[in-house]
Scaffold this motif. Structure first.
Motif: not given
Length: 270
Positions: A141, A144, A233-234, A237, A239-240, A243-244
Motif C-alpha cells: 500500500l 500508493y 489487488v489491494v 476493505s 486498505n482499499k 488506496a482510494t
C-alpha cells in the motif's frame, strides 16, 4: 513431475511462508528460498508431511548479484521449472538516505526490485513456451502513498513494482499469452516479522487494530487475483479505502498526512 511448481522468495516466515502453505494445500510442489536454512527446511518438512507435495529448499541471499542464477540452476539440476513465481522477499531499511551507506541502499534495491525483475525476466520464456504462468509481486500500500521521511526507498520501490507488474501483465495479454498472469499484491499492515526486523514493532502495536490483517487473507487475495488475471489487488476493505483516498486527496494534503503519521512506522535512526 506432473505437479506444477511455485518458487517463493522470502519463504521462511510471514507472507512468504503463508504463500507456501496455501500453494501446498492446492497440491503444488514448492521451491522455497530465503537466507535462513533451518526455517526453510522446517517449513518444507511440515508441508511435505501435511500435503504429500515435494518442497525444494534453496538458501540464497538475493542481495548477491549471482543469487538469481544460483536459484534457477538449483531447480534445473533437479529437472524442475517454474510455473508460478512469488516475489515476496523484502524488508525495511531504517534510517535516512544520507545516514545509511550506499552498500545498504544498493542491497535494498537489489532484494526488493532488481532480483524480482530478473527472476520474472528469466522464468517468463519458459512460461511462454509451456503456455502457462503465474507471477505475484508482493508490493505494498506504501506504493500508493506519498513519500515519507525514513525508509527512503521503500515507497518508491513498491510503486515501481506496481507499475512493472501492470506493464508485464499487459504485455502477456498483448502478445497472446492468455494464461500467463501477473499481479501486484499491495497489502497494508500485515502481522509478520517485518516490523520486528526493522525495529518499529513497539510503535506499530499502538496503531488501531482495524489497520491490520492476518497473512492468510492477504495471500488468498493475491492468489485469487492472479488466477483471474487481475494486475493489481489491494486486500482488505480498510486498505482499499486508504488506496482510494491516496488517489482523490490533494497531493499536498496527502503529503501532510503521511508526514504526520510516518514516525509511527518509519525509523529515521539506525
Amino acid at each position: 513431475m506432473a505437479r506444477r511448481l511455485c518458487l517463493i522468495t522470502g519463504a521462511s516466515a510471514g507472507i512468504g511462508a503463508e504463500f507456501a502453505r496455501q500453494y501446498a494445500a492446492f497440491g503444488w510442489d514448492l521451491a522455497l528460498t530465503a537466507r535462513r536454512t533451518e526455517r526453510l527446511e522446517a517449513l518444507a518438512q511440515e508441508l511435505e508431511s501435511a500435503h504429500g507435495i515435494s518442497a525444494i529448499t534453496i538458501a540464497e541471499d538475493l542481495a548477491k548479484p549471482e543469487a538469481v542464477d544460483a536459484i534457477l540452476a538449483a531447480l534445473e539440476a533437479k529437472g524442475r521449472h517454474v510455473d508460478a513465481l512469488v516475489n515476496n522477499a523484502g524488508y525495511g531499511l531504517p534510517g535516512t538516505f544520507f545516514n545509511t551507506s550506499w552498500e545498504e541502499q544498493a542491497d535494498f534495491i537489489r532484494v526488493l526490485y532488481t532480483a524480482p525483475v530478473e527472476l520474472a525476466h528469466k522464468v517468463l520464456p519458459g512460461m511462454a513456451e509451456r503456455g502457462y504462468g503465474r507471477i505475484i509481486n508482493v508490493a505494498s500500500l506504501a506504493g500508493y502513498a506519498a513519500g515519507s521521511a525514513g525508509h527512503t526507498l521503500y515507497g518508491s520501490v513498491k510503486a515501481a513494482m506496481i507499475k512493472f507488474t501492470e506493464s508485464l501483465n499487459a504485455e502477456c495479454a498483448a502478445t497472446g499469452q492468455t494464461d500467463i498472469h501477473c499481479t501486484a499484491l499491495c497489502p497494508g499492515f500485515t502481522w509478520s516479522e517485518f516490523h520486528d526486523v526493522n525495529g518499529t514493532r513497539e510503535d506499530t502495536n499502538k496503531m488501531p487494530k482495524w489497520m491490520w490483517m492476518e497473512a492468510a487473507p492477504v495471500v488468498k487475495a493475491g492468489i485469487d487475483a492472479v488466477n483471474r488475471g487481475q494486475p493489481v489487488v489491494v486486500p482488505g476493505s480498510a486498505n482499499k479505502a486508504l488506496a482510494t483516498l491516496t488517489r482523490i486527496l490533494p497531493e499536498s494534503l496527502g503529503r501532510a498526512m503521511v508526514s504526520a503519521q510516518s514516525k509511527r512506522y518509519r525509523r529515521m535512526d539506525t
